[in-house]
Design a protein around this motif. Structure first.
Motif, PDB file in Angstrom:
ATOM      1  N   LYS B 132      -6.928 -11.035   3.058  1.00  0.00           N
ATOM      2  CA  LYS B 132      -7.539 -10.116   2.083  1.00  0.00           C
ATOM      3  C   LYS B 132      -6.585  -9.832   0.936  1.00  0.00           C
ATOM      4  O   LYS B 132      -5.371  -9.840   1.100  1.00  0.00           O
ATOM      5  CB  LYS B 132      -7.891  -8.792   2.774  1.00  0.00           C
ATOM      6  N   LYS B 133      -7.180  -9.542  -0.220  1.00  0.00           N
ATOM      7  CA  LYS B 133      -6.351  -9.210  -1.372  1.00  0.00           C
ATOM      8  C   LYS B 133      -5.596  -7.909  -1.119  1.00  0.00           C
ATOM      9  O   LYS B 133      -6.154  -6.961  -0.552  1.00  0.00           O
ATOM     10  CB  LYS B 133      -7.222  -9.061  -2.626  1.00  0.00           C
ATOM     11  N   VAL B 134      -4.362  -7.862  -1.581  1.00  0.00           N
ATOM     12  CA  VAL B 134      -3.528  -6.701  -1.309  1.00  0.00           C
ATOM     13  C   VAL B 134      -4.085  -5.432  -1.950  1.00  0.00           C
ATOM     14  O   VAL B 134      -3.869  -4.334  -1.447  1.00  0.00           O
ATOM     15  CB  VAL B 134      -2.075  -6.978  -1.775  1.00  0.00           C
ATOM     16  N   LYS B 135      -4.845  -5.565  -3.033  1.00  0.00           N
ATOM     17  CA  LYS B 135      -5.377  -4.346  -3.668  1.00  0.00           C
ATOM     18  C   LYS B 135      -6.355  -3.613  -2.755  1.00  0.00           C
ATOM     19  O   LYS B 135      -6.616  -2.437  -2.957  1.00  0.00           O
ATOM     20  CB  LYS B 135      -5.981  -4.638  -5.039  1.00  0.00           C
ATOM     21  N   THR B 136      -6.855  -4.302  -1.712  1.00  0.00           N
ATOM     22  CA  THR B 136      -7.738  -3.619  -0.766  1.00  0.00           C
ATOM     23  C   THR B 136      -6.953  -2.954   0.369  1.00  0.00           C
ATOM     24  O   THR B 136      -7.539  -2.295   1.209  1.00  0.00           O
ATOM     25  CB  THR B 136      -8.751  -4.601  -0.130  1.00  0.00           C
ATOM     26  N   TYR B 137      -5.643  -3.130   0.384  1.00  0.00           N
ATOM     27  CA  TYR B 137      -4.833  -2.571   1.477  1.00  0.00           C
ATOM     28  C   TYR B 137      -4.635  -1.062   1.292  1.00  0.00           C
ATOM     29  O   TYR B 137      -4.591  -0.569   0.175  1.00  0.00           O
ATOM     30  CB  TYR B 137      -3.438  -3.227   1.508  1.00  0.00           C
ATOM     31  N   SER B 138      -4.470  -0.375   2.407  1.00  0.00           N
ATOM     32  CA  SER B 138      -4.089   1.034   2.343  1.00  0.00           C
ATOM     33  C   SER B 138      -2.602   1.110   2.056  1.00  0.00           C
ATOM     34  O   SER B 138      -1.883   0.118   2.146  1.00  0.00           O
ATOM     35  CB  SER B 138      -4.390   1.720   3.667  1.00  0.00           C
ATOM     36  N   MET B 139      -2.138   2.295   1.696  1.00  0.00           N
ATOM     37  CA  MET B 139      -0.727   2.470   1.368  1.00  0.00           C
ATOM     38  C   MET B 139       0.184   2.042   2.513  1.00  0.00           C
ATOM     39  O   MET B 139       1.184   1.372   2.310  1.00  0.00           O
ATOM     40  CB  MET B 139      -0.486   3.945   1.044  1.00  0.00           C
TER      41      MET B 139
END
Ligand SMILES: Nc1ncnc2c1ncn2[C@@H]1O[C@H](COP(=O)(O)OP(=O)(O)OP(=O)(O)O)[C@@H](O)[C@H]1O
Ligand SMILES: [Mg+2]
Lengths: 250, 309
Positions: B132-139
């Motif tokens: 998954k793209k990192v921009k969808t990751y939580s902090m």
């Protein structure tokens, strides 16, 4: 090795969309113009390729020309700023000179990609025109491939000066909109200088326009503005190289 | 200058300032031994990140005073950096790319074996979301990916700036266990910063406390705890805490807590008796006189408070 990672970084990035859209639109607009004036083109009974090329390359230097080149350079370099990644890149075991050279090569590759796609769409549109309007004669004449590449190469060189300017600014200025704004100002001044173009050789933002509007078709290998642009490129690249390797720390 | 070969990080009187007029780091002499987990503690703005940037060559030291692995940083930047994995402040992640692509970039540059990518993904428990793209990751996921990037090359030294920042309690525990394991099994030396002692107390072996650019304590966790054992307070409530506070203030450093509770530090039980006598002599009724030791976080805060005085 490092270069491969630079290519990976522009994956899923707006840069590629911009490059494809811009290079697709310019030959398309020229094509629409030709369809609009189909009667005149057919009536002239001559080789349509030279005119088609002349209009397309003019469109390219005006619309793709400085602006898209500046935008791709800035957006590409902005990737590291945007994701706070200079501090990471510079703590990897890499010589700073290697980082610089790879970044510059990638910026030059993006500039070349604009040309490759533009030429591709240009020839494709010419052939499609030939198929749709056989009387125009696109399929009965050979385009002057050598001449086309020669002029493309000259404008490529004429754009190197502004590439060097904005490449340097792009690692020094975090906000790419300021950088692009500077570019826009430069382009506006170039447009204002348009009538006095001949004397404005030393203003890098005008060098690309000069080639197609004034020096076209040049007899010499390189016109004055192109040589000047190349010198600006070499000089600024040397300075920004030292700025990057000696002083830039992310 | 004698240098024990065991120290992985050593700075000798490191000074640094962003401007000539304002020195930020003052004579910082850090020493991190091989195999240590060194907690670098300090309040916001103390200079932790600045120190770490200097250690990694992101800022220029005014005079060569940093030695890593026994070699001067200024002269051996590349070989030194090749042995360090680092994470500074917010991790540097290309958010438009997947977690795996991010790791691939570093892996390619560091020329580590291809299978390492999967290994570190498993270590930080991100295997399932690697595509998954990192921009969808939580902090917390981003923070863990940052740690994974630092671990990729199996470094001899890990430098982590607030590695548990933004992690939930379970994430903190996981990270702690991961770092402890890396330290025990692979002998990785770990240097990590934090502004909360409690966050890292359970994993560090050594502690350095920095305040306003000065190192005010450096030693083992045990030594810090020893200091803590000597520090105790007595909590006081009387019929009139206002006058009690004024009275005690003349002799002791009084802290006023909520509901008029007073806190006074003491060193021995005779002092507690003296406090009680003083209050009674002033005709105040004592409702509460509770003696308690402080937790170690207090010691840390106290250190800083004393330093600020
Ligand atoms: N690039 C810079 N230019 C000028 N001053 C800076 C710069 N970076 C940091 N500072 C200042 O240096 C001081 C120390 O900052 P630093 O980031 O090292 O603190 P820190 O201990 O990491 O704090 P925190 O816990 O908030 O991360 C701060 O007062 C900050 O304002
Ligand atoms: Mg910090």
């Amino acid at each position: 090795m490092l270069f491969r990672t630079e290519i990976l970084k522009i994956k899923h990035n707006f840069i590629l969309w911009l490059i494809v859209t811009a290079t697709f639109l310019v030959p398309l607009l020229t094509t629409l113009d030709f369809i609009d004036h189909a009667k005149d083109v057919i009536a002239s009974h001559s080789d349509p390729w030279p005119l088609f090329w002349k209009e397309a390359i003019k469109g390219f230097t005006v619309f793709v020309g400085p602006l898209v080149i500046i935008m791709t350079t800035c957006m590409y370099m902005n990737i590291e700023h945007k994701y706070n990644a200079w501090k990471y890149l510079l703590t990897l075991p890499l010589q700073k000179s290697t980082v610089y050279v790879n970044k510059l090569l990638m910026a030059l590759l993006l500039l070349s990609l604009l040309y490759v796609l533009f030429l591709l769409f240009f020839f494709l549109d010419g052939i499609l025109l030939g198929l749709a309007f056989p009387q125009m004669g696109f399929l009965h004449h050979q385009p002057d491939i050598g001449g086309i590449f020669y002029l493309a190469g000259r404008t490529w060189t004429a754009f190197l000066g502004i590439l060097a300017i904005h490449f340097w600014l792009s690692f020094r200025i975090k906000n790419m909109f300021i950088n692009i704004g500077i570019g826009l100002t430069g382009i506006c001044i170039a447009v204002l200088l348009f009538r006095k173009m001949e004397q404005a050789v030393y203003f890098p933002y005008i060098d690309g326009l000069l080639t197609v509007f004034y020096q076209y078709p040049g007899q010499h290998l390189f016109a004055k503005n192109e040589i000047y642009s190349l010198c600006v490129f070499l000089f600024l690249t040397l300075l920004s190289y030292f700025d990057f390797t000696k002083r830039f720390r992310g | 200058m004698e240098r024990s070969p065991n120290s992985i990080i050593e700075t000798v009187n490191l000074n640094f300032g962003f401007s000539e007029k304002e020195p930020l780091l003052k004579n910082l002499s850090l020493k991190v031994e091989k195999g240590a987990i060194y907690g670098f503690l300090g309040p916001n703005g103390a200079g932790k990140t600045t120190t770490i940037r200097l250690l990694l060559g992101l800022l220029q030291e005014p005079a060569p005073s940093i030695t890593l692995f026994g070699n001067r940083l200024t002269e051996n930047r590349i070989p030194i950096l090749s042995r360090i994995g680092s994470l500074i402040e917010q991790p540097s992640l290309y958010e438009h790319l997947s977690g795996r692509d991010n790791l691939e970039i570093t892996r390619t540059i560091r020329k580590t074996a291809p299978e390492r990518t999967n290994e570190v993904l498993a270590l930080v428990k991100l295997t399932d979301v690697a595509h998954k793209k990192v921009k969808t990751y939580s902090m917390g996921m981003k923070q863990r990916l940052g740690v994974a990037l630092a671990l990729l090359s199996n470094p001899d030294l890990l430098i982590l700036d607030e590695p548990v920042n933004g992690l939930d309690p379970a994430g903190i525990i996981e990270t702690r266990e991961l770092l402890l394991r890396l330290n025990k099994e692979l002998g990785m030396t770990i240097f990590l910063s934090s502004h909360l002692l409690s966050e890292i107390e359970k994993m560090v072996t050594h502690v350095g406390i920095i305040n306003k650019g000065t190192l005010i304590f450096q030693g083992t966790l045990e030594e810090l705890k020893q200091i803590n054992r000597n520090a105790h307070i007595v909590q006081i409530k009387t019929s009139n805490n206002l006058s009690a506070g004024l009275l005690l203030e003349k002799k002791y450093p009084v802290a006023r807590k909520e509901q008029h509770l007073l806190e006074v530090p003491f060193e021995n039980k005779e002092q507690v008796a003296a406090i009680a006598k003083l209050l009674m002599a002033a005709g105040l009724d004592i409702y509460l006189l509770a003696v308690s030791g402080r937790d170690i976080e207090h010691t840390f805060i106290n250190f800083i408070a004393e330093n600020n005085r």
